[in-house]
Design a protein around this motif. Structure first.
Motif, mmCIF file in Angstrom:
data_model
loop_
_atom_site.group_PDB
_atom_site.id
_atom_site.type_symbol
_atom_site.label_atom_id
_atom_site.label_comp_id
_atom_site.label_asym_id
_atom_site.label_seq_id
_atom_site.Cartn_x
_atom_site.Cartn_y
_atom_site.Cartn_z
ATOM 1 N N ASP A 82 0.834 -1.204 0.000
ATOM 2 C CA ASP A 82 0.000 0.000 0.000
ATOM 3 C C ASP A 82 0.871 1.258 0.000
ATOM 4 N N PHE A 83 0.324 2.329 -0.552
ATOM 5 C CA PHE A 83 1.014 3.619 -0.608
ATOM 6 C C PHE A 83 0.149 4.614 0.164
ATOM 7 N N ALA A 84 0.685 5.117 1.288
ATOM 8 C CA ALA A 84 -0.022 6.093 2.106
ATOM 9 C C ALA A 84 0.704 7.435 2.029
ATOM 10 N N VAL A 85 -0.047 8.507 1.846
ATOM 11 C CA VAL A 85 0.512 9.863 1.857
ATOM 12 C C VAL A 85 0.045 10.544 3.126
ATOM 13 N N ARG A 86 1.003 11.005 3.922
ATOM 14 C CA ARG A 86 0.703 11.615 5.205
ATOM 15 C C ARG A 86 1.523 12.900 5.373
ATOM 16 N N GLY A 87 1.177 13.660 6.412
ATOM 17 C CA GLY A 87 1.934 14.863 6.718
ATOM 18 C C GLY A 87 1.878 15.859 5.579
ATOM 19 N N ALA A 88 3.041 16.427 5.235
ATOM 20 C CA ALA A 88 3.102 17.475 4.219
ATOM 21 C C ALA A 88 3.903 17.047 3.006
ATOM 22 N N GLU A 101 -3.489 -0.484 -2.122
ATOM 23 C CA GLU A 101 -4.330 0.706 -2.154
ATOM 24 C C GLU A 101 -3.482 1.969 -2.084
ATOM 25 N N PHE A 102 -4.018 3.028 -2.642
ATOM 26 C CA PHE A 102 -3.405 4.355 -2.540
ATOM 27 C C PHE A 102 -4.283 5.179 -1.616
ATOM 28 N N LYS A 141 -8.211 5.770 -2.191
ATOM 29 C CA LYS A 141 -8.844 6.370 -1.009
ATOM 30 C C LYS A 141 -8.391 7.820 -0.890
ATOM 31 N N LEU A 142 -9.356 8.736 -0.950
ATOM 32 C CA LEU A 142 -9.057 10.170 -0.916
ATOM 33 C C LEU A 142 -9.878 10.806 0.195
ATOM 34 N N THR A 166 -12.965 5.685 -2.878
ATOM 35 C CA THR A 166 -13.679 5.998 -1.645
ATOM 36 C C THR A 166 -13.246 7.361 -1.125
ATOM 37 N N GLY A 167 -14.082 7.955 -0.269
ATOM 38 C CA GLY A 167 -13.799 9.274 0.257
ATOM 39 C C GLY A 167 -14.324 10.350 -0.663
ATOM 40 N N THR A 168 -14.236 11.571 -0.207
ATOM 41 C CA THR A 168 -14.787 12.688 -0.971
ATOM 42 C C THR A 168 -13.716 13.589 -1.568
#
Length: 467
Positions: A82-88, A101-102, A141-142, A166-168
């Motif tokens: 999975d690729f998660a984008v967090r922080g800045a 998942e992204f 997932k956004l 998923t997400g808005t």
């Protein structure tokens, strides 16, 4: 049945399935291997590779914010999990492929946008306009308020995903659901594990270095032999200052145009950290530098500097936490990736698109278990070097990477075969593929019996075989 026996049976099934697949598809795979790099009929190779036309620049400039200087359709970021984008974190330049998942959820207080394909400051060599800048095998997932941008000025592409959205959050210019988004990448995750293990270990022992790697506190110094075209360094330690803070990385006595392989290993299979303030290349080309991390379950790449060169993380159950200011090179991991800014750190972290053109060892091992680990951390035997007397060995076989194109060879992920081009139906390539297919089937059967034999005879030695 013991846990070791269950792990062994999984190895047998994996080897048998991979062998059967290769044997059945031998003609197609070998046809790709005989094709010229970038001919348009190849599939991705096991590891970071060179620029794939597009319009490759004659030379890649240092990171800048000017005009686009070329186009590269090679994969710049591959994530097997999975690729998660967090922080800045700000973005990943070049083509991005994610098997899992992204998940974009940067949190409050951070700029809500994340760029894929093109970033404001980087090599400025994005993929072709209109092509998928991001491919996702799972869900997209956004989180609310988040913006996923496959565009930057005149550069624009698409986002393809096989699961659900998923997400808005929003995608610009557009996202397209494509159940076959990852079809071309079947098996690549396992190949990365095999390649990473092979680069770090030769027949079960650390690969023979050509120079020394010494952590001197505020700097780790890599001193080559001054002559070899393939420079190998083994660093079985964290690349950090004594207090865990950032240090500089320095190379010395490296011949011009040499390939530089740095194996950052951990015999316990736990964690490794690279925390850097700067990399002094001293003649080393970033396009010929590979940081290989084969067996750590947690990988941290941090610091306020820019890490020069490409990164390969081999363990499938790993998580790489990437918070360094920038990586100037390909990032390939068989595990998961978290792109983040780090606790209390400045934002704007990016991955810049620079190819890898080094020449690495040929590895004929085929898919291996997860760096010698099961998902629970229980070590299982490798299927290489364990054949009992009387069984054929792997010597003389090119193996999986010989079929697919060795790491470092070109191979586009989107291009179709040239107009009117057909795979060979007869002649030496097809006869060779049939021969290799038959040999692979025999070797697969031998490996299956060999692993069972090994289990009953007791564990062997080599990376990951800890009790």
């Amino acid at each position: 049945m013991s846990q070791r026996e269950r792990g062994t049976r999984r190895v047998v099934r994996s080897v048998a399935a991979a062998t059967a697949t290769l044997a059945a598809a031998g003609g197609t795979l070998l046809a790709c291997a005989f094709a010229a790099p970038g001919a348009g009929d190849g599939r991705p190779v096991a590891g970071p590779g060179p620029c794939v036309p597009g319009r490759c620049p004659a030379a890649y400039p240092d990171p800048h914010g000017g005009a686009v200087v070329g186009r590269d359709n090679g994969v710049n970021v591959f994530v097997g999990g999975d690729f998660a984008v967090r922080g800045a974190a700000a973005g990943a330049e070049g083509r991005v492929v994610v098997e899992g998942e992204f998940d974009l959820a940067k949190g409050s207080g951070s700029p809500p946008a994340y760029h894929v394909g093109a970033v404001g400051v980087g090599s400025r060599v994005p993929p072709d306009n209109g092509s998928p800048f991001l491919r996702v095998g799972g869900d997209l997932k956004l989180a609310a308020g988040q913006r996923l941008l496959a565009e930057d000025g005149p550069v624009n592409g698409t986002v393809a995903f096989a699961g659900r959205q998923t997400g808005t959050g929003t995608v610009s210019p557009k996202a397209v659901r494509d159940t076959g988004a990852l079809a071309a990448f079947d098996g690549l995750r396992e190949e990365l594990t095999a390649a990473s293990t092979c680069y770090a270990y030769d027949k079960g022992v650390p690969r023979k270095p050509t120079g020394t790697a010494v952590n001197q506190g505020k700097v780790t110094v890599f001193t080559g032999d001054g002559t070899s075209a393939f420079q190998v360094f083994n660093a079985p330690f964290d690349l950090v200052a004594p207090d865990g803070s950032a240090q500089s990385l320095s190379f010395r006595k490296i011949p011009a145009n040499a390939t530089v392989l740095v194996n950052v290993t951990d015999e316990n299979g736990e964690a490794r950290t690279i925390n850097t303030s700067a990399v002094a290349l001293a003649g080393v080309r970033r396009e010929r530098l590979l940081w290989n991390i084969p067996d750590a379950k947690v990988v941290r790449i941090a610091g306020g500097g820019q890490l020069q060169g490409s990164v390969l993380v081999g363990r499938r159950s790993s998580t790489t936490r990437l918070s360094v200011a920038a990586v100037n090179g390909r990032v390939f991991t068989a595990g998961s990736l978290a792109h983040e800014s780090g606790t209390g750190g400045a934002g704007g972290q990016t991955i810049h698109a620079y190819p890898f053109v080094g020449v690495l060892p040929e590895c004929g091992t085929g898919p291996t278990p997860d760096g010698g680990h099961t998902d629970t951390g229980e070590p299982v035997p490798f299927p290489t070097g364990v054949l009992p007397p009387g069984f054929p060995g792997l010597e003389g076989l090119e193996g999986l990477e010989g079929l697919m194109g060795r790491p470092g060879a070109a191979g586009p992920d989107d291009a179709a075969p040239a107009e009117g081009r057909e795979l060979p139906r007869e002649g030496p390539p097809m006869r060779a593929s049939m021969a290799v297919g038959a040999t692979l089937m025999a070797v697969g059967a031998a490996l299956a019996l060999a692993v069972l034999f090994r289990t009953r005879s007791g564990p062997g030695s080599g990376p990951g075989r800890r009790t």
